[in-house]
Scaffold this motif. Structure first.
Motif, PDB file in Angstrom:
ATOM      1  N   PRO A 184      30.341  -1.806  61.914  1.00 26.77           N
ATOM      2  CA  PRO A 184      29.899  -1.557  60.547  1.00 26.77           C
ATOM      3  C   PRO A 184      29.221  -2.779  59.951  1.00 26.77           C
ATOM      4  O   PRO A 184      29.445  -3.901  60.418  1.00 26.77           O
ATOM      5  CB  PRO A 184      31.207  -1.240  59.808  1.00 26.77           C
ATOM      6  N   GLU A 185      28.419  -2.561  58.927  1.00 30.96           N
ATOM      7  CA  GLU A 185      27.734  -3.683  58.270  1.00 30.96           C
ATOM      8  C   GLU A 185      28.746  -4.650  57.672  1.00 30.96           C
ATOM      9  O   GLU A 185      29.757  -4.222  57.112  1.00 30.96           O
ATOM     10  CB  GLU A 185      26.884  -3.133  57.125  1.00 30.96           C
ATOM     11  N   LYS A 186      28.456  -5.936  57.778  1.00 34.30           N
ATOM     12  CA  LYS A 186      29.357  -6.940  57.207  1.00 34.30           C
ATOM     13  C   LYS A 186      28.554  -7.877  56.325  1.00 34.30           C
ATOM     14  O   LYS A 186      27.398  -8.186  56.630  1.00 34.30           O
ATOM     15  CB  LYS A 186      30.007  -7.760  58.319  1.00 34.30           C
ATOM     16  N   ALA A 187      29.169  -8.349  55.264  1.00 35.96           N
ATOM     17  CA  ALA A 187      28.503  -9.340  54.408  1.00 35.96           C
ATOM     18  C   ALA A 187      29.558 -10.097  53.617  1.00 35.96           C
ATOM     19  O   ALA A 187      30.546  -9.510  53.155  1.00 35.96           O
ATOM     20  CB  ALA A 187      27.529  -8.657  53.456  1.00 35.96           C
ATOM     21  N   GLY A 188      29.357 -11.391  53.485  1.00 42.12           N
ATOM     22  CA  GLY A 188      30.328 -12.169  52.735  1.00 42.12           C
ATOM     23  C   GLY A 188      29.788 -13.523  52.318  1.00 42.12           C
ATOM     24  O   GLY A 188      28.732 -13.961  52.784  1.00 42.12           O
ATOM     25  N   ILE A 189      30.549 -14.159  51.415  1.00 45.48           N
ATOM     26  CA  ILE A 189      30.165 -15.492  50.923  1.00 45.48           C
ATOM     27  C   ILE A 189      31.187 -16.504  51.418  1.00 45.48           C
ATOM     28  O   ILE A 189      32.401 -16.291  51.282  1.00 45.48           O
ATOM     29  CB  ILE A 189      30.109 -15.506  49.375  1.00 45.48           C
ATOM     30  N   PRO A 241      22.296  -9.425  63.501  1.00 47.19           N
ATOM     31  CA  PRO A 241      22.582  -7.992  63.669  1.00 47.19           C
ATOM     32  C   PRO A 241      24.029  -7.651  63.280  1.00 47.19           C
ATOM     33  O   PRO A 241      24.309  -6.563  62.792  1.00 47.19           O
ATOM     34  CB  PRO A 241      22.355  -7.758  65.165  1.00 47.19           C
ATOM     35  N   ARG A 242      24.962  -8.614  63.444  1.00 46.04           N
ATOM     36  CA  ARG A 242      26.367  -8.290  63.127  1.00 46.04           C
ATOM     37  C   ARG A 242      26.717  -8.460  61.647  1.00 46.04           C
ATOM     38  O   ARG A 242      27.837  -8.189  61.229  1.00 46.04           O
ATOM     39  CB  ARG A 242      27.313  -9.115  63.982  1.00 46.04           C
ATOM     40  N   GLY A 243      25.789  -8.941  60.850  1.00 46.13           N
ATOM     41  CA  GLY A 243      26.075  -9.043  59.421  1.00 46.13           C
ATOM     42  C   GLY A 243      25.365 -10.208  58.750  1.00 46.13           C
ATOM     43  O   GLY A 243      24.522 -10.882  59.350  1.00 46.13           O
ATOM     44  N   GLN A 244      25.734 -10.421  57.486  1.00 43.85           N
ATOM     45  CA  GLN A 244      25.104 -11.500  56.716  1.00 43.85           C
ATOM     46  C   GLN A 244      26.184 -12.399  56.106  1.00 43.85           C
ATOM     47  O   GLN A 244      27.139 -11.905  55.506  1.00 43.85           O
ATOM     48  CB  GLN A 244      24.263 -10.901  55.590  1.00 43.85           C
ATOM     49  N   ILE A 245      26.010 -13.707  56.302  1.00 42.81           N
ATOM     50  CA  ILE A 245      26.915 -14.652  55.633  1.00 42.81           C
ATOM     51  C   ILE A 245      26.087 -15.527  54.706  1.00 42.81           C
ATOM     52  O   ILE A 245      25.079 -16.112  55.114  1.00 42.81           O
ATOM     53  CB  ILE A 245      27.684 -15.544  56.634  1.00 42.81           C
ATOM     54  N   THR A 270      34.566 -11.911  57.849  1.00 42.97           N
ATOM     55  CA  THR A 270      33.617 -11.391  56.855  1.00 42.97           C
ATOM     56  C   THR A 270      33.930  -9.918  56.576  1.00 42.97           C
ATOM     57  O   THR A 270      34.070  -9.137  57.518  1.00 42.97           O
ATOM     58  CB  THR A 270      32.173 -11.536  57.379  1.00 42.97           C
ATOM     59  N   PRO A 271      34.054  -9.544  55.308  1.00 40.67           N
ATOM     60  CA  PRO A 271      34.385  -8.135  55.008  1.00 40.67           C
ATOM     61  C   PRO A 271      33.211  -7.190  55.277  1.00 40.67           C
ATOM     62  O   PRO A 271      32.071  -7.627  55.376  1.00 40.67           O
ATOM     63  CB  PRO A 271      34.702  -8.172  53.506  1.00 40.67           C
ATOM     64  N   PRO A 301      27.324  -3.971  52.597  1.00 39.98           N
ATOM     65  CA  PRO A 301      25.885  -4.105  52.824  1.00 39.98           C
ATOM     66  C   PRO A 301      25.418  -5.544  52.539  1.00 39.98           C
ATOM     67  O   PRO A 301      26.100  -6.278  51.822  1.00 39.98           O
ATOM     68  CB  PRO A 301      25.281  -3.139  51.790  1.00 39.98           C
ATOM     69  N   PRO A 302      24.270  -5.946  53.086  1.00 39.27           N
ATOM     70  CA  PRO A 302      23.788  -7.321  52.851  1.00 39.27           C
ATOM     71  C   PRO A 302      23.615  -7.619  51.364  1.00 39.27           C
ATOM     72  O   PRO A 302      23.291  -6.738  50.576  1.00 39.27           O
ATOM     73  CB  PRO A 302      22.433  -7.351  53.562  1.00 39.27           C
ATOM     74  N   LEU A 303      23.837  -8.877  51.022  1.00 44.13           N
ATOM     75  CA  LEU A 303      23.725  -9.291  49.619  1.00 44.13           C
ATOM     76  C   LEU A 303      22.299  -9.713  49.286  1.00 44.13           C
ATOM     77  O   LEU A 303      21.888  -9.698  48.132  1.00 44.13           O
ATOM     78  CB  LEU A 303      24.685 -10.456  49.349  1.00 44.13           C
ATOM     79  N   PHE A 304      21.555 -10.114  50.324  1.00 46.20           N
ATOM     80  CA  PHE A 304      20.159 -10.555  50.139  1.00 46.20           C
ATOM     81  C   PHE A 304      19.286  -9.840  51.169  1.00 46.20           C
ATOM     82  O   PHE A 304      19.789  -9.447  52.233  1.00 46.20           O
ATOM     83  CB  PHE A 304      20.038 -12.070  50.376  1.00 46.20           C
ATOM     84  N   PRO A 305      17.982  -9.711  50.909  1.00 43.28           N
ATOM     85  CA  PRO A 305      17.084  -9.176  51.921  1.00 43.28           C
ATOM     86  C   PRO A 305      17.184 -10.023  53.200  1.00 43.28           C
ATOM     87  O   PRO A 305      17.467 -11.218  53.129  1.00 43.28           O
ATOM     88  CB  PRO A 305      15.687  -9.325  51.285  1.00 43.28           C
ATOM     89  N   ASP A 306      16.953  -9.389  54.364  1.00 44.75           N
ATOM     90  CA  ASP A 306      17.221 -10.111  55.616  1.00 44.75           C
ATOM     91  C   ASP A 306      16.199 -11.192  55.956  1.00 44.75           C
ATOM     92  O   ASP A 306      16.353 -11.923  56.927  1.00 44.75           O
ATOM     93  CB  ASP A 306      17.379  -9.130  56.784  1.00 44.75           C
TER      94      ASP A 306
END
Ligand SMILES: Nc1nc2c(ncn2[C@@H]2O[C@H](COP(=O)(O)OP(=O)(O)OP(=O)(O)O)[C@@H](O)[C@H]2O)c(=O)[nH]1
Ligand SMILES: [Mg+2]
Length: 319
Positions: free
Chosen positions: A23-28, A72-76, A195-196, A199-204
């Protein structure tokens, strides 16, 4: 290049282990620690691109800088912060305050320590601050390339503080060299594990949302700090007054603020040599970053006690 992402992504994908896409992951993730431990070096290496300036002077980083890693596995979204140190004036105190509060509202804390040296008072402070935090804490034992390894001292200190605070917190310890890139793959795997989903917090295709003007000013300040010693780096601030963007060349006027007339002479250097060197080095680096030629004009201005002037501190984003 800050505006061209393709190169960056290819480099990162070869460095990180391929995981089946879930699943999509995104975190700070907030990168914190005392000054000079290598937080900005680490942020740049994790991203594969320079977004934050580096030097061996204390509190080089003066703003909160977001470094956005999309895979591909997410956004940090990494938050590079000013390093905490024993501050005398308003500038240092403001920066300490900003750094300390940067651990709130994030998904994980990446505390960086210099494992080649004994724990300092500010490391102790950070351990105490995060010992009772509920979010995952990763402690990067940085500068592992240097010969003296004091990792055991940090682990013992953590134990001591947890006993005192009756905390059962167990951090993840990661031995790294931000300078050489050792331990980055394992560190990134750990960070993505923590990372929870979301969806991404910023454009890729965005590496940072740090304003261009501040980035350009920082690049000039980095070159100045490289050549200046003692207290002078702290008395300097750089402000971009004007940018004229032509297709083939960007013409930029920058003001270098110092606090005293004697400092002005040092910054300019004999026959203007120091300033010329700074200009040439900054133009070169900005060209590499933005992919366009730069013509910098540097002005040096005396602004007495700017570090105590709340308006000036606000103007630079330091308050
Ligand atoms: N040998 C070695 N030096 C490192 C490493 N990481 C950073 N450095 C050096 O440590 C100094 C400080 O690095 P920075 O990345 O500016 O440290 P920082 O924690 O961001 O510092 P502040 O912004 O002042 O808080 C620089 O001279 C770096 O080159 C490392 O892994 N090994
Ligand atoms: Mg820094």
């Amino acid at each position: 290049m800050l505006s061209g992402q393709a190169v960056v992504k290819t480099a990162l994908m070869t460095e990180t282990t391929a995981e089946p896409q879930g699943p999509e992951k995104a975190g700070i993730v907030s990168i914190v620690g005392r000054t000079n431990v290598g937080k900005s070096t680490l942020a740049n290496h994790l991203l594969g691109e320079k977004v934050s300036i580096v030097s061996d002077t204390v509190q080089t980083t003066r703003n909160l800088i977001r470094a956005i890693l999309t895979e591909p596995r997410g956004q940090i979204v990494f938050l590079d912060t000013p390093g905490v140190h024993k501050a005398k004036g308003d500038l240092g105190k403001n920066l300490n305050k900003a750094a300390r509060s940067a651990i709130h509202g994030v998904d994980a804390i990446l505390l960086v320590v210099d494992a080649s040296a004994k724990p300092a008072l500010e490391d102790d402070g950070w351990f105490r601050r995060i010992a009772r935090e509920e979010v995952p804490c990763i402690i990067a034992l940085n500068k592992s390339d240097l010969h003296s390894d004091r990792s055991a001292d940090y682990k013992a200190l953590w134990q001591e503080i947890c006993e005192e605070k009756e905390s059962g917190a167990v951090p993840v310890w990661a031995s790294v060299s931000a300078l050489h890139g050792n331990g980055m793959t394992a560190l990134l795997d750990t960070l993505f594990k923590n990372t929870p989903e979301g969806p991404p917090l910023f454009p890729d295709d965005i590496l940072t949302d740090y304003p261009r003007k501040l980035n350009m000013a920082d690049v000039i300040r980095e070159k100045l700090v490289y050549r200046l010693h003692s207290e002078l780096p702290h008395a300097i601030a750089v402000w971009i007054e004007n940018i004229d963007e032509q297709e083939k060349k960007w013409t930029v006027d920058a003001i270098i603020y110092v606090e005293r007339h004697s400092q002005k002479g040092i910054v300019i250097g004999e026959k203007g040599r120091l300033l010329k060197w700074v200009r040439e080095q900054a133009e070169k680096e900005l060209y590499e970053m933005y992919g366009v030629r730069f013509k910098l004009t540097l002005w040096v201005k005396v602004e007495k006690n700017w570090r105590k002037n709340v308006w000036m501190l606000k103007k630079f984003g330091y308050a």
